[in-house]
Each structure stands twice: as C-alpha cells, then as structure tokens.
Design an enzyme around this catalytic site. Structure first.
Site, PDB file in Angstrom:
ATOM      1  N   GLY A  17      -9.624  -0.476   3.379  1.00  0.00           N
ATOM      2  CA  GLY A  17      -8.499  -0.166   2.492  1.00  0.00           C
ATOM      3  C   GLY A  17      -7.270   0.242   3.267  1.00  0.00           C
ATOM      4  O   GLY A  17      -7.194   0.044   4.475  1.00  0.00           O
ATOM      5  N   ASN A  18      -6.304   0.787   2.579  1.00  0.00           N
ATOM      6  CA  ASN A  18      -5.092   1.261   3.253  1.00  0.00           C
ATOM      7  C   ASN A  18      -4.554   2.500   2.549  1.00  0.00           C
ATOM      8  O   ASN A  18      -5.082   2.921   1.531  1.00  0.00           O
ATOM      9  CB  ASN A  18      -4.043   0.141   3.330  1.00  0.00           C
ATOM     10  CG  ASN A  18      -3.611  -0.313   1.956  1.00  0.00           C
ATOM     11  OD1 ASN A  18      -2.973   0.422   1.215  1.00  0.00           O
ATOM     12  ND2 ASN A  18      -3.992  -1.533   1.604  1.00  0.00           N
ATOM     13  N   ARG A  19      -3.500   3.061   3.096  1.00  0.00           N
ATOM     14  CA  ARG A  19      -3.034   4.375   2.646  1.00  0.00           C
ATOM     15  C   ARG A  19      -2.038   4.341   1.488  1.00  0.00           C
ATOM     16  O   ARG A  19      -1.485   5.361   1.130  1.00  0.00           O
ATOM     17  CB  ARG A  19      -2.340   5.090   3.802  1.00  0.00           C
ATOM     18  CG  ARG A  19      -3.252   5.508   4.890  1.00  0.00           C
ATOM     19  CD  ARG A  19      -2.471   6.331   5.910  1.00  0.00           C
ATOM     20  NE  ARG A  19      -3.196   6.439   7.144  1.00  0.00           N
ATOM     21  CZ  ARG A  19      -4.201   7.267   7.340  1.00  0.00           C
ATOM     22  NH1 ARG A  19      -4.588   8.069   6.368  1.00  0.00           N
ATOM     23  NH2 ARG A  19      -4.834   7.301   8.492  1.00  0.00           N
ATOM     24  N   SER A  20      -1.809   3.191   0.909  1.00  0.00           N
ATOM     25  CA  SER A  20      -0.787   3.142  -0.146  1.00  0.00           C
ATOM     26  C   SER A  20      -1.196   4.011  -1.337  1.00  0.00           C
ATOM     27  O   SER A  20      -2.314   3.927  -1.835  1.00  0.00           O
ATOM     28  CB  SER A  20      -0.588   1.702  -0.606  1.00  0.00           C
ATOM     29  OG  SER A  20       0.306   1.690  -1.688  1.00  0.00           O
TER      30      SER A  20
END
Ligand code: CTP
Length: 399
Positions: free
Chosen positions: A204-207
């Site tokens: 995933g990512n930090r958005s």
C-alpha cells in the site's frame, strides 16, 4: 449578518436539524426556520422558536401584513432545506406554492441547498431522481444522502448527512463559490490502493485521502454531482458525494472508467499502485517456510494515461477535462511537465513531497501545470483552498 432560511420537512431526521440550526446561530447567522405543517409533528414550534430566536410559521396566512410568503425568500442569503422529503423535492421541482416553505423557495434568488432524507426506495424512485435532476439543473445544490441505518432496521442510502457536513456545504456555498459546477458531473479518486499479497497482507501507500475528499466536498459545494472513488480512506463520507469504495488499482480503474463515461471532469487524486503481485496467495503465507518466496510484481494499468488515450483516440465517451496529480521529490517542474504530456491530461497538480507536505497533513502546497504550458503556483494552505483552485481551472475548461 447573513440571513438563512432553514426549511424543515416531515422526516424523522428533523431532530438532527436542531443541531444544524445551532451550528448556524452559534456561528453568527440569523436563522428563520420554516417548517412544513407535518414537520411540527416531529419537533414542535417552541423548539424552533427558542433555538432560532425568531418567530416560526408554516402557513402564508399568518402575519399577512408582512407578506411573509414573498419577503422571507427575497431577503434570504441562503435557503437550506434539511431534511428534504421526497414530497418537498417534488413540490419544489414543480414550482408549487402550497405552504410557506414552497412559497419561500419560489421567491428566493439566493443559493438553495437541499439535504434529502427518506427511505432508499423513495430516493431511488425515478420520480425522485427526475425531481433531483431538475433542481440541480436549476442550480440548486442537492446533497447526496448518507448511507446507513434508516428509521427502522433497514439500511441504505437515504439518511440525512451529519449536521456538521451539511453546515460545511452551506458555509462554502455562502462563501460565494456556489453554483459554478451546477449541472456538472465530476469524478474524483482519492486515497491509496492496496495490492493483496495474501488474505491479510498488502502493498500500500501513505495516501490519507484528505486532498481527494477536499476536492469532493468543494465540488459538492459548487453544485456538482460528485462521484468519489475512494480507496481505503478512513474519513467520513463527504455530504453530497456518491462514494464508491474500492481497494485495488484494478477495482479503482473499473469504478473510475464507469463513472467517467458520464462525467465532465475526472480528477485523479488517488495514489495508485504502479505494480501488483503477480500471484496472490489464497491462504495466509506462513513464516514456517524455510526461505520466503520473493514477491514478483507486474505493472498495473495507468488509469490516468488510459483516460487521456481514450480521449486522444476520440473513442468512446470521455470526460472533457482530465486532471492528474503527481508527487515528485526532485526536478519537480520538469518531471511534472513530462508527466503531463506522457499522460495526456489537461492539468497536473504537482506536489513536492518531503518537508511534511502532502501525505496525511491538512495543508498542501503545489504547482498546477496546464496543457498550454502555464503554471499556477498554490502557496501552502488548506487542502480545500488547493481544491478550489483546481476547480477554478476546471470550470474555465468546461463549455
Ligand atoms: N495514476 C493512475 N494509474 C496508475 C498510476 C498513477 O491513474 N497506475 C495517476 C494517479 O492517480 C495520479 C498520477 O497518475 O493522478 C500520478 O502519477 P505517478 O504515479 O506519479 O506517475 P508515474 O507514471 O507512476 O510516474 P513515476 O513513477 O515515474 O513518478
């Protein structure tokens, strides 16, 4: 002091409007409550009178010497109807004037916001859909109802949104930005995709989704019909947007492309994973394996580029305005310019990442690059302000 008319019609959610009324009065607005006769079955006249500090009437036959059926609407800066029942939407759409509230709606020349609340069946009925479409065409802001528990045990779209959310829509409409997206459908993607490795793990990512949600909220306040494709965001649904929840890039692509068919503009604020694991394990990967298997990745489709390509090829129906986002760490402008061209978008919002900017913070600073080669610098400020600049640029590109 701004003059607000709070119309209330007969739905069980009327009690929530007391809270909305307080939010208005406590922020210094003068509020005149105009209930329908049946709304008073749920919450009585003394409550509205005491909380608003103003007289409360439902009929045109009281205080006739003051001509209330004309004056209240004429002198309002904003009319908000919350809850708006299917009946009141129908009467408003057809220009009826059979009580004080509908007279007020006919004489008001200020922005009008409807916050519908009703059972899902009524909300989805073609008659209600047509009435909502008519009201939106005329420039009214019709907030999408929230989804959740209704009067009884049933659930679905039809709940009155949180009073704070309705208040926020009204606040922004009052800020003078209402209406320039009325009759437009915009699609906003927000959040960050997750690519499953096994049933419990993902890449995933930090958005956080904050910027995309700010874009959705501001578009609602400017009158747009908004589809918000939301990937793994832990924020409350913005009042008035239709929220489609997705997890992976593949699901996000499907949802965005489907909504884009009927959209005037698509804004890709979501952080989409560029790669996904080639194989997803159907069962949880155990650490007992002597050596872990490497995770092989494959490319995800580039949704933004696909939208641009469809438009370039003139195939299918495509949105008139396509907006991308880019997070860059170095050579920000040159990389941004190249990306805008590569992806075929009209506007590219370029964030410099690092220095506590962009991810998870309420503030953002960016440069918006345009296909014509211009750039618009947006100083550090609330994500709502950045959103408004983006919509200003989008509006200019719409016929
Ligand atoms: N985007 C998309 N589909 C993808 C990846 C990105 O639609 N598979 C969109 C994002 O929503 C955003 C923009 O493209 O609007 C961001 O692009 P970015 O990921 O920064 O660009 P890349 O092409 O991946 O470029 P690079 O990795 O070289 O920075």
């Amino acid at each position: 002091m701004t003059s607000i008319v709070l119309g209330v019609s007969a739905g069980i959610a009327v009690y929530k409007s007391c809270e909305l009324l307080r939010l208005f009065t406590e922020s210094g607005h003068d509020v005149r409550v105009v209930p329908t006769r049946d709304a008073l079955r749920f919450v009585g006249e003394p409550t509205w009178a005491a909380l608003s500090g103003n007289p409360v009437t439902t009929e045109v036959w009281e205080s006739v010497h003051e001509v209330p059926h004309v004056r209240i609407g004429q002198s309002a800066d904003l009319v908000v109807v919350a809850p708006a029942t299917a009946d009141v939407l129908a009467r408003a759409a057809h220009g009826m004037a059979n009580d004080l509230l509908t007279n007020t709606l006919l004489t008001a020349r200020c922005p009008v916001v409807f916050a519908p609340a009703m059972h899902t069946e009524m909300w989805e009925h073609p008659a209600t859909r047509a009435n909502v479409a008519t009201l939106r065409e005329r420039g009214a802001v019709v907030i999408e109802p929230a989804t959740g528990r209704l009067t009884g045990a049933d659930t679905g779209p039809g709940r009155l949104p949180d009073p704070a959310e309705i208040f926020e829509v009204c606040r922004r409409v009052l800020a003078g930005r209402g209406g320039d997206l009325a009759g437009r459908h915009v699609v906003v993607s927000a959040g960050g995709t997750r690519e499953a490795i096994d049933p419990v793990r993902f890449i995933g990512n930090r958005s956080s989704g904050l910027q995309g949600y700010a874009l959705a909220r501001t578009a609602v306040a400017r009158g747009a019909e908004v589809t918000l494709v939301s990937a793994n965001v832990a924020l409350p649904d913005p009042a008035g947007a239709k929220v489609v929840r997705v997890e992976s890039a593949t699901q996000l692509r499907e949802a965005v492309l489907a909504a884009a068919e009927h959209a005037d503009a698509v804004v890709m604020a979501a952080a989409v994973a560029d790669f996904r694991p080639v194989r997803q394990s159907g069962t949880k990967i155990k650490k007992s394996a002597a050596e872990p298997d490497p995770i092989h990745l494959t490319k995800n489709p580039d949704i933004l580029a696909e939208l641009g390509e469809t438009r370039r090829a003139g195939s299918g129906t495509h949105p008139r305005v396509i907006v991308g986002f880019a997070a860059e760490t170095d050579d920000v402008l040159a990389n941004g310019r190249a990306k805008l061209e590569r992806k075929g978008c009209d506007l590219l919002v370029v964030n410099q990442v690092g220095e506590n900017l962009a991810f998870g913070t309420p503030d953002n600073a960016a440069v918006v690059l345009t296909a014509e080669g211009d750039s618009v610098e947006i100083p550090r400020g609330p994500k709502e302000d950045l959103a408004d600049v983006v919509w200003n640029l989008v509006v200019r590109r719409l016929p």
